[in-house]
Design an enzyme around this catalytic site. Structure first.
Site, PDB file in Angstrom:
ATOM      1  N   CYS A 122       1.899 -44.668 -35.756  1.00 24.29           N
ATOM      2  CA  CYS A 122       2.482 -45.322 -36.933  1.00 24.29           C
ATOM      3  C   CYS A 122       1.494 -45.654 -38.035  1.00 24.29           C
ATOM      4  O   CYS A 122       0.314 -45.351 -37.961  1.00 24.29           O
ATOM      5  CB  CYS A 122       3.274 -46.541 -36.483  1.00 24.29           C
ATOM      6  SG  CYS A 122       4.819 -46.072 -35.645  1.00 24.29           S
ATOM      7  N   SER A 470       6.624 -49.121 -48.724  1.00 27.02           N
ATOM      8  CA  SER A 470       6.797 -48.322 -47.518  1.00 27.02           C
ATOM      9  C   SER A 470       6.945 -46.867 -47.927  1.00 27.02           C
ATOM     10  O   SER A 470       7.397 -46.553 -49.027  1.00 27.02           O
ATOM     11  CB  SER A 470       8.052 -48.770 -46.778  1.00 27.02           C
ATOM     12  OG  SER A 470       8.495 -47.770 -45.887  1.00 27.02           O
TER      13      SER A 470
END
Length: 554
Positions: A122, A470
């Site tokens: 991630c 994001s």
């Protein structure tokens, strides 16, 4: 004397105590002569992208043992961006990147490992791992944890940002609470990184583009058996790399970083790539600038239509052929295909027999989604160093926009204003004191950007910030404005009602306030205090540099 680094631990009469400690861990005498391989695992039971990594570590270790090495599994931290959204926890996420890289350095150098396999999935953990590989420059290979399968709701594939946007639909009465709950329960069906071209999958693809993974691995999904075979193969390869003393800096060159920038633009990569790629390059002794991103994006077609820039998911991308097919489509015209990867082959050899299995997902050069790459770097009096927007995710009518500023000193203030209807169509929402120093930690503004879309403002209203977004962000959202407000940047001087012009095609962002007025405002300027009372973040805020240098610590 043995040829491995670890001989300083195992060789000589004065090393009997060290050998005894290793025997206490179960090693046999004959294993003391084999290469010691660190299997750096970022497993985290509270993290969907990392909760399955124990099994991948076992596969890596099987490969290492089968190839004649001795594996030692060690762990480091991994934060889930998704869980940290919208509260003080997000201040720690970017800052955790440096801790992860440092912790890998500490264990590898402290125990004098001969080679390493790092396993991660991630957002900040992947770039931290690549930074550590460049810094240490010992034989290394990277294993991506893989994306999760897409969610499925009312006959369509979903990714995580869509549940955040759906909160706005509920607020506006356009979705029932029952529908919302059903969507919530099916949007993340498996372990793995979120099923979109967000930061996690962008950076996993970057690892593959750098030649530091088994080819094809960045899009192999977390739940597929192929992922475990790739992990085992990585364990085999690392022993060969150690035996031949093939080092990461021999693989990752300036030409390779040029390939990385080009392919990142072609796949619709995250804006966060502009933070992480320079930081990674720095650890390899290389340099990537804002101008490099801009020049590459202007001259690279956008070929891959993955959410949030398109309608497809990472599963579609994997089925179409993933990064090897992207390299094949870009070809010699855009890439150097003669650079080698960790498996010993050049990209030209790797892609020789690849076929594009779905040209709708990975388009060819004659039929791109956009003529330019995913990112655009804007400059102007509001952002003299630079700002970034994911232009591939902006609707055409918002590529140029002028409107009055609505100014907020935190994400929370902005989101509250959106939900209360204070933000109106045509406004430019300004969120400041969210940069690397001002945040501190440069929080993602994902709650704000999804609120913007969910409240139906995404095609009329812009958002600008010295914070970041994001990789799942879409719409006219411009981040990384530098200098940031906490360093006295012009964004800290903006007042409600000031006119701001955004011109993405011409790469400009302008505050229509004269220099005399700005000078008067600067004399009264007072930076906002830190949002979190944290010893670590206070140190981080003092040491962190500009976002356009990778937000690395001085």
């Amino acid at each position: 004397m043995k040829k491995f680094r670890s001989h300083v631990v195992t060789e000589g009469i004065d090393r009997a105590a060290m050998r005894a400690h290793l025997k206490a861990c179960g090693l046999l005498d004959e294993e003391l002569d084999k290469p010691f391989i660190g299997v750096i695992n970022t497993f985290n039971e509270m993290h969907p992208g990392h909760r399955h990594l124990r099994e991948l570590a076992q596969a890596v270790k099987e490969g290492v043992r089968g190839a004649g090495g001795v594996p030692f599994e060690v762990n480091t931290i991994s934060l889930c961006d998704g869980l940290a959204q919208g509260h003080d926890g997000m201040c720690y996420v970017l800052a955790s990147r440096e801790i992860i890289a440092d912790s890998i350095e500490v264990v590898v150098e402290g125990q004098q490992l001969d080679g390493i396999v790092i396993i991660a999935s991630c957002d900040k953990i992947v770039p931290a791992s690549l930074m550590a590989i460049g810094r240490l420059n010992i034989p290394s290979i990277f294993v991506t944890g893989g994306p999760m399968l897409p969610g499925r709701f009312e006959g369509r594939n979903l990714s995580i940002y869509e549940i955040r946007e759906a909160a706005g639909l509920v607020q506006r009465g356009e979705m029932s609470k029952e529908q919302f709950e059903e969507m919530e329960n099916c949007i993340c069906p498996t372990s793995g990184s979120c099923s979109m071209m967000g930061t996690a999958n962008t950076m996993s693809c970057v690892a593959e583009m750098m030649g530091l993974t088994v080819p094809g691995t960045s899009t192999t999904h977390a739940v597929f058996s192929k992922k475990y075979r790739e992990a085992k193969k990585s364990g085999i390869i690392i022993v060969d790399l150690v035996e031949k003393n093939i080092l990461p800096r021999e693989i990752v060159t300036q030409e390779v970083m040029s390939n990385v920038l080009t392919a990142t633009m072609a796949i619709g990569g995250s804006t966060n790539a502009t933070i992480h790629i320079p930081a990674i390059a720095n650890e390899f002794g290389l340099k990537v600038t804002p101008e490099d991103f801009e020049e590459t994006s202007k001259n690279t077609p956008h070929l891959v239509g993955i959410k949030p820039s398109g309608k497809f998911t990472l599963y579609d991308f994997d089925l179409a052929g993933g990064i090897p097919v992207v390299f094949k489509e870009l070809g010699d015209r855009y890439l150097n295909l003669d650079v080698k990867t960790v498996n010993g082959y050049t990209w030209r050899e790797i892609i020789a027999n690849e076929k594009n299995r779905c040209p709708d997902v990975i388009r060819n050069l004659d039929n791109p989604f956009h003529q330019q790459g995913s990112l655009a770097i804007l400059k102007g009096n509001l952002a003299p160093i630079g700002a970034v927007v994911k232009q591939s995710a902006v609707v055409p009518n918002m590529l140029k926009h002028q409107g009055p500023a609505k100014v907020f000193n935190s994400q929370e203030e902005a989101v509250d204003a959106m939900f209360k209807g204070v933000v109106e169509k045509g406004d430019v929402v300004v969120i400041r004191f969210e940069g690397p120093k001002g945040g501190p930690g440069m929080r993602e503004m994902l709650v704000a950007t999804t609120a913007l879309m969910g409240m139906g403002l995404g095609e009329t209203t812009a958002l600008i910030t010295d914070g970041r977004f994001s990789g799942g962000t879409r719409g006219p959202c411009i981040g990384h404005i530098a200098p940031e407000a906490a360093e006295g940047g012009v964004i800290g001087l903006v007042e409600d009602g000031d006119l701001i012009t955004i011109d993405i095609p011409n790469r400009s962002i302008t505050l229509h306030v004269d220099e005399k007025t700005l000078a008067e405002r600067r004399s009264d300027f007072k930076p906002a205090g830190l949002k979190v009372n944290s010893k670590y973040l206070k140190r981080y805020a003092k040491l962190v540099g500009s976002v356009w240098n990778g937000a690395i610590l001085d």
